[in-house]
Design an enzyme around this catalytic site. Structure first.
Site, short mmCIF file in Angstrom:
data_model
loop_
_atom_site.label_atom_id
_atom_site.label_comp_id
_atom_site.label_asym_id
_atom_site.label_seq_id
_atom_site.Cartn_x
_atom_site.Cartn_y
_atom_site.Cartn_z
N SER A 37 43.62 45.91 30.92
CA SER A 37 43.31 44.50 30.79
C SER A 37 44.61 43.72 30.95
CB SER A 37 42.63 44.21 29.46
OG SER A 37 42.28 42.86 29.34
N TYR B 264 40.46 34.84 36.95
CA TYR B 264 41.01 36.12 36.53
C TYR B 264 40.76 36.34 35.04
CZ TYR B 264 44.54 39.80 35.85
OH TYR B 264 45.19 40.96 35.53
N LYS C 169 38.64 39.43 33.11
CA LYS C 169 39.26 40.27 32.09
C LYS C 169 38.65 40.04 30.70
CE LYS C 169 42.18 42.58 34.63
NZ LYS C 169 42.06 44.05 34.79
#
Length: 281
Positions: free
Chosen positions: A132, A146, A150
């Site tokens: 991660s 993004y 995550k």
């Protein structure tokens, strides 16, 4: 018999460095990547095989796992490392680009996990290490997409860890900070090529770019080594620890998120972003 690790995205960055570290410490390594020709240096190492695995191609996932088991007898750990950044204001990113990012960062990691779980269940053991980032727990300006991928990966990984703990299978989440030299920025720039940013965001994007450049300049030069050491620790420490935070910059921002009040955290983040918001008015 030595333990065996399968690593996705091993052609560069964290994946390549992790493959080298595990091999140096006596593990068998199944180093996987979309183009095995990029793994010639890894293939030359003792007890390392390089296999094709594209997380968007489920047949390649199954084949890489099967070949790893055939070669080494079993797989003891998987490092779900394949992924990339999509750095853009949300409005400028086409839906197709967002879908691709989620297909790789989230669904790709899920498909690798789904493919290895029958083997781990049969052995009543196994460790799945999920790559991660601090941006998987903290919203970062200019990285909304993004972050979204995550955040999804972290929530999924934590939840599924509870499903698997009674089967002897462990989930571990690595939350790195900034690490120059991984190729992350170059890939992110390629992925956003052609995005058309409305003029109203120009001041925001300039400021965000300056902040990002400063973060990279101040990053620990040994960040990659710290990250891969944390990956190795996650695979070998025998604990139930879920999250590992290897870099100081990540520890600072995650402490602000997790160890302070919501009011204090939001005041900190809004103050951090205030110059770009004021400029954009």
């Amino acid at each position: 018999m030595s333990d065996t690790v399968l690593i996705t995205g091993s052609s560069s960055g964290y994946g390549e460095a992790t493959a080298k570290l595990f091999a140096a410490r006596g593990w068998n390594v199944v180093a996987t990547m979309r183009n095995p020709a990029d793994g010639k240096a890894l293939a030359a190492l003792k007890n390392v095989i390089v296999n094709r695995l594209d997380v968007q191609d489920r047949k390649s996932i199954d084949l890489a796992i099967t070949e790893g088991i055939d070669r080494f007898g079993r797989i003891d750990a998987v490092v779900n490392n394949a992924g990339y950044g999509l750095l853009s204001v949300f409005e400028a990113a086409p839906r197709e680009a967002i879908q691709k990012n989620f297909d790789v960062n989230v669904l790709g990691a899920m498909d690798v996990m789904r493919a290895i779980l029958p083997h781990f269940r049969a052995n009543r053991s196994g460790t799945i290490i999920v790559m991660s980032t601090a941006a998987g727990a903290v919203g970062v300006a200019g990285e909304s997409l993004y972050c979204a991928s995550k955040f999804a990966l972290e929530g999924f990984s934590e939840a599924v860890s509870y499903e698997l703990e009674g089967l002897g299978i462990k989930i571990k989440i690595i939350e790195p900070g900034s690490a120059p030299g991984t190729g992350f920025t170059a890939r992110a720039q390629r992925e956003r090529a052609g995005f058309v940013i409305p003029d109203d965001y120009k001041a925001f994007t300039r400021h965000a770019a300056q902040l990002y450049a400063e973060i990279l300049r101040s990053a620990d030069s040994g960040a990659i080594d710290k990250v891969v050491e944390s990956i190795f620790a996650a695979a070998t420490d025998g604990t139930d620890q879920l999250r590992y935070v290897p870099n100081e910059d990540a520890r600072q921002v995650l402490a602000a998120r997790r160890d302070s009040s919501e009011e204090a955290y939001m005041a900190l983040m809004r103050n951090f972003n205030r110059p770009q918001l004021e400029t954009a008015k």
